[in-house]
Design a protein around this motif. Structure first.
Motif, mmCIF file in Angstrom:
data_model
loop_
_atom_site.group_PDB
_atom_site.id
_atom_site.type_symbol
_atom_site.label_atom_id
_atom_site.label_comp_id
_atom_site.label_asym_id
_atom_site.label_seq_id
_atom_site.Cartn_x
_atom_site.Cartn_y
_atom_site.Cartn_z
ATOM 1 N N TYR A 78 0.107 -15.765 13.843
ATOM 2 C CA TYR A 78 1.459 -15.659 12.880
ATOM 3 C C TYR A 78 1.468 -14.714 11.907
ATOM 4 O O TYR A 78 2.157 -14.011 11.546
ATOM 5 N N LEU A 79 0.205 -14.776 11.076
ATOM 6 C CA LEU A 79 0.547 -14.047 10.015
ATOM 7 C C LEU A 79 0.415 -12.728 10.031
ATOM 8 O O LEU A 79 1.311 -11.948 9.370
ATOM 9 N N PRO A 80 -0.201 -12.073 11.050
ATOM 10 C CA PRO A 80 -0.101 -10.472 11.043
ATOM 11 C C PRO A 80 1.550 -9.981 11.286
ATOM 12 O O PRO A 80 1.737 -9.239 10.731
ATOM 13 N N GLY A 81 2.314 -10.848 12.061
ATOM 14 C CA GLY A 81 3.584 -10.505 12.261
ATOM 15 C C GLY A 81 4.245 -10.585 10.993
ATOM 16 O O GLY A 81 5.354 -9.922 10.740
ATOM 17 N N VAL A 82 4.134 -11.676 10.376
ATOM 18 C CA VAL A 82 4.914 -11.744 8.935
ATOM 19 C C VAL A 82 4.564 -10.607 8.123
ATOM 20 O O VAL A 82 5.314 -9.924 7.303
ATOM 21 N N LEU A 83 3.450 -10.001 8.071
ATOM 22 C CA LEU A 83 2.993 -9.134 7.073
ATOM 23 C C LEU A 83 3.422 -7.929 7.556
ATOM 24 O O LEU A 83 3.867 -7.077 6.661
ATOM 25 N N ALA A 84 3.462 -7.767 8.852
ATOM 26 C CA ALA A 84 3.652 -6.264 9.296
ATOM 27 C C ALA A 84 5.037 -6.008 9.233
ATOM 28 O O ALA A 84 5.657 -4.885 8.972
ATOM 29 N N ARG A 85 6.012 -7.087 9.174
ATOM 30 C CA ARG A 85 7.646 -6.791 8.794
ATOM 31 C C ARG A 85 7.797 -6.245 7.536
ATOM 32 O O ARG A 85 8.875 -5.789 7.122
ATOM 33 N N HIS A 86 6.885 -6.285 6.700
ATOM 34 C CA HIS A 86 6.961 -5.834 5.234
ATOM 35 C C HIS A 86 5.936 -4.637 5.114
ATOM 36 O O HIS A 86 5.588 -4.197 4.020
ATOM 37 N N GLY A 87 5.216 -4.158 6.173
ATOM 38 C CA GLY A 87 4.771 -3.018 5.886
ATOM 39 C C GLY A 87 3.151 -2.918 5.530
ATOM 40 O O GLY A 87 2.326 -2.338 5.094
ATOM 41 N N LEU A 88 2.642 -4.466 5.724
ATOM 42 C CA LEU A 88 1.136 -4.626 5.388
ATOM 43 C C LEU A 88 0.564 -5.130 6.575
ATOM 44 O O LEU A 88 0.891 -5.808 7.513
ATOM 45 N N ASP A 89 -0.974 -4.834 6.338
ATOM 46 C CA ASP A 89 -1.914 -5.422 7.360
ATOM 47 C C ASP A 89 -2.256 -6.674 6.820
ATOM 48 O O ASP A 89 -2.007 -7.286 5.986
ATOM 49 N N VAL A 90 -3.529 -7.093 7.573
ATOM 50 C CA VAL A 90 -3.870 -8.522 7.409
ATOM 51 C C VAL A 90 -4.721 -8.702 6.048
ATOM 52 O O VAL A 90 -4.963 -9.659 5.453
ATOM 53 N N LYS A 91 -5.242 -7.516 5.682
ATOM 54 C CA LYS A 91 -5.779 -7.374 4.363
ATOM 55 C C LYS A 91 -4.807 -7.105 2.993
ATOM 56 O O LYS A 91 -5.129 -6.925 1.924
ATOM 57 N N GLY A 92 -3.462 -7.008 3.295
ATOM 58 C CA GLY A 92 -2.543 -6.981 2.217
ATOM 59 C C GLY A 92 -2.351 -5.505 2.104
ATOM 60 O O GLY A 92 -1.772 -5.106 0.914
ATOM 61 N N GLU A 93 -2.855 -4.409 2.948
ATOM 62 C CA GLU A 93 -2.729 -3.180 2.582
ATOM 63 C C GLU A 93 -1.569 -2.451 3.315
ATOM 64 O O GLU A 93 -1.242 -3.202 4.483
ATOM 65 N N PRO A 94 -0.977 -1.236 2.945
ATOM 66 C CA PRO A 94 -0.123 -0.777 3.803
ATOM 67 C C PRO A 94 -0.495 -0.267 5.046
ATOM 68 O O PRO A 94 -1.436 0.303 5.360
ATOM 69 N N LEU A 95 0.417 -0.700 5.928
ATOM 70 C CA LEU A 95 0.235 -0.125 7.411
ATOM 71 C C LEU A 95 0.117 1.514 7.434
ATOM 72 O O LEU A 95 1.333 2.025 7.004
ATOM 73 N N VAL A 96 -0.436 1.736 8.167
ATOM 74 C CA VAL A 96 -0.432 3.659 8.288
ATOM 75 C C VAL A 96 0.749 3.763 9.055
ATOM 76 O O VAL A 96 1.095 2.976 10.243
ATOM 77 N N GLY A 97 1.372 4.824 8.680
ATOM 78 C CA GLY A 97 2.709 5.196 9.157
ATOM 79 C C GLY A 97 3.911 4.583 9.108
ATOM 80 O O GLY A 97 4.944 4.690 9.318
ATOM 81 N N PHE A 98 3.791 3.441 8.099
ATOM 82 C CA PHE A 98 4.863 2.563 7.842
ATOM 83 C C PHE A 98 5.784 3.217 6.825
ATOM 84 O O PHE A 98 5.193 3.960 5.885
ATOM 85 N N GLN A 99 7.215 3.138 7.101
ATOM 86 C CA GLN A 99 8.084 4.215 5.904
ATOM 87 C C GLN A 99 8.155 3.516 4.954
ATOM 88 O O GLN A 99 9.038 2.637 4.865
ATOM 89 N N GLY A 100 7.388 3.655 3.833
ATOM 90 C CA GLY A 100 7.675 3.161 2.541
ATOM 91 C C GLY A 100 7.332 4.064 1.312
ATOM 92 O O GLY A 100 6.413 3.821 0.392
#
Length: 465
Positions: A402-424
């Motif tokens: 559940y958690l990975p999807g919640v974080l991914a919607r805001h551009g974060l991975d499970v470590k709370g770091e920005p996802l690579v390639g996320f437009q932010g």
């Protein structure tokens, strides 16, 4: 109260809609009256217009629009810069936290993402900010889901003793820490008590206000029915003013999507509306100043009205149902139908229910526990060990699916770091390029809202042919 020796506190509010901005900014004023408040507004589908922000009447400077990723970057940069300044001045780093408290006035999933992102941003910092969250109004749906997404904040505000008991029960049910749950009240419960003699003295005509909601009820048929009954009430009682209190203008969005604006439905009323029927926008508190009967399905406006002692009716015409949220008012004594209101019924609220909801209390009393909780946490932040790291209930261990999807919607991975390639990327704020991008965002929001309000309902009707 927070320790006055610290001087004025520095508070920040991160909000994602006009109603949540109002709740967050006013909550900041309640828990730390002398504080300075800096506002951030998450860019998204519910980004309010300047008009909507002005109507919140918070007394706080207009918030800065930002993305979630850039907000976390900003917090991290401020933390680092403050720590460097403290080190250069040979201070004890007690002021390295960018703010004393941060109020997350957002939907549950966003709160969860920010908790994980902030935990990463503050990792290893000698002092961090106190994090506060809560609810903007009546909690009538997704209680467990919403609460567990807020778990991990240092303070989870509950708007009444009733809510505080429910919140603690939910946390205990999953063996989660309950210490963050703190009783308070809705910060906009204020205004002058109801003047029952104003109409008899001839100061003004009797006024019934129907406070509508963006998404309750959700169907055209049900919304048209409620509107027609309000118009019919005006026809039956020409001596009364009947006011349709609207949340937003067509094309604007608030916390919930409004696919079928009442303004559009009013245009289709057969024979038009009577002279004593009118539409109203503006601050709810100002509208309530001249209200003699507040009618709604389940709006938080009912609590504002009851707090002032204004007669309040919670409609039963469409049933008392969880999907409408009016089941929250069980035991309130406020249920009534349009037929009963047409016949002159004025509901009498139950005193015990009002007390359980914390209605009628002075703000100083209602926010006393929140003052004390914040003061205790700030004192803890100043000692050597400081506050513990943020510790949300949801982790990759407790909720790996559940958690990975919640974080991914805001551009974060499970470590709370920005996802690579996320437009932010960085926010453009000046120059022609920045102005062009802001115009493009505004146009895109308008197109999205037009699609939601006009195209989507049309497609659904086609599908029913």
């Amino acid at each position: 109260m927070p320790d006055s020796s610290r001087g004025p506190l520095r508070l920040a509010v991160l909000a994602d809609s006009d109603t949540r901005w109002k709740w967050g900014a006013l909550t900041a004023r309640r828990i730390a009256p002398e504080s300075s408040v800096h506002g951030y507004l998450l860019r998204g589908r519910a980004t309010p217009t300047a008009r909507q922000l002005a109507e919140t009447d918070t007394g706080v400077e207009e918030p800065e629009e930002i993305t979630a990723i850039n907000f976390l970057r900003r917090i991290g940069d401020l933390q680092e810069n403050n720590a460097e300044s403290a080190a250069k001045s040979r201070d004890n780093a007690a002021d390295d936290a960018p703010y004393d408290a941060l109020i997350l006035a957002c939907v549950g999933g966003t709160v969860q993402a920010m908790l994980h992102g902030l935990a990463r941003a503050w990792h290893g910092a000698p002092r961090r900010t106190v994090v506060v969250s809560g609810y903007v109004g009546v909690v009538y749906e997704k209680l467990t889901d919403g609460l567990l997404l807020r778990h991990g904040a240092d303070i989870v505000l509950a708007n009444s003793a009733f809510d505080a008991a429910r919140f603690r029960e939910q946390f205990r049910g999953v063996r989660a820490d309950t210490s963050a749950v703190t009783e308070c009240a809705l910060p906009f419960l204020a205004g002058q008590p109801y003047d029952a003699g104003a109409v008899e003295r001839g100061d003004r005509p009797y006024r019934l206000v129907f406070a509508v909601q963006p998404s309750v009820p959700g169907t055209r048929k049900d919304r048209a029915y409620l509107l027609e009954r309000a118009v019919e009430h005006a026809r039956r009682h020409p001596e009364r003013e009947v006011v349709l209190k609207l949340r937003s203008k067509p094309g604007e969005h608030t916390t919930h999507i409004e696919e079928l604006p009442y303004q559009r439905l009013v245009e289709r009323i057969k024979g038009g509306t009577p002279a004593n029927f009118q539409l109203a926008y503006g601050n709810m508190g100002e509208v309530l100043d001249g209200t003699d009967l507040l009618v709604t399905v389940s709006s938080t406006a009912a609590l504002e009205s009851l707090h002032r002692g204004i007669p309040t009716a919670v409609l039963t015409d469409l049933g008392i149902r969880e999907q409408h949220g009016n089941h929250y008012f069980l035991g309130s004594g406020c249920y009534a139908s349009w037929d009963e209101l047409d016949g002159g019924l004025v509901p009498t609220p139950d005193p015990g229910w009002l007390a359980d909801q914390g209605l009628g209390r002075a703000p100083e009393e209602a926010f006393g526990p929140a003052h004390q909780r914040l003061a205790t946490l700030l004192e803890q932040a100043d000692v050597d060990e400081g506050l513990p790291p943020l510790d949300p209930y949801y982790t990759v261990r407790t909720a790996p699916g559940y958690l990975p999807g919640v974080l991914a919607r805001h551009g974060l991975d499970v470590k709370g770091e920005p996802l690579v390639g996320f437009q932010g990327g960085p926010d453009p704020t000046t120059g022609m390029r920045g102005a062009s991008k802001r115009l493009l965002r505004s146009t895109a929001r308008g197109a999205y809202r037009a699609g939601v309000q006009r195209v989507a309902p049309l497609i659904r009707r086609w599908g029913q042919l």
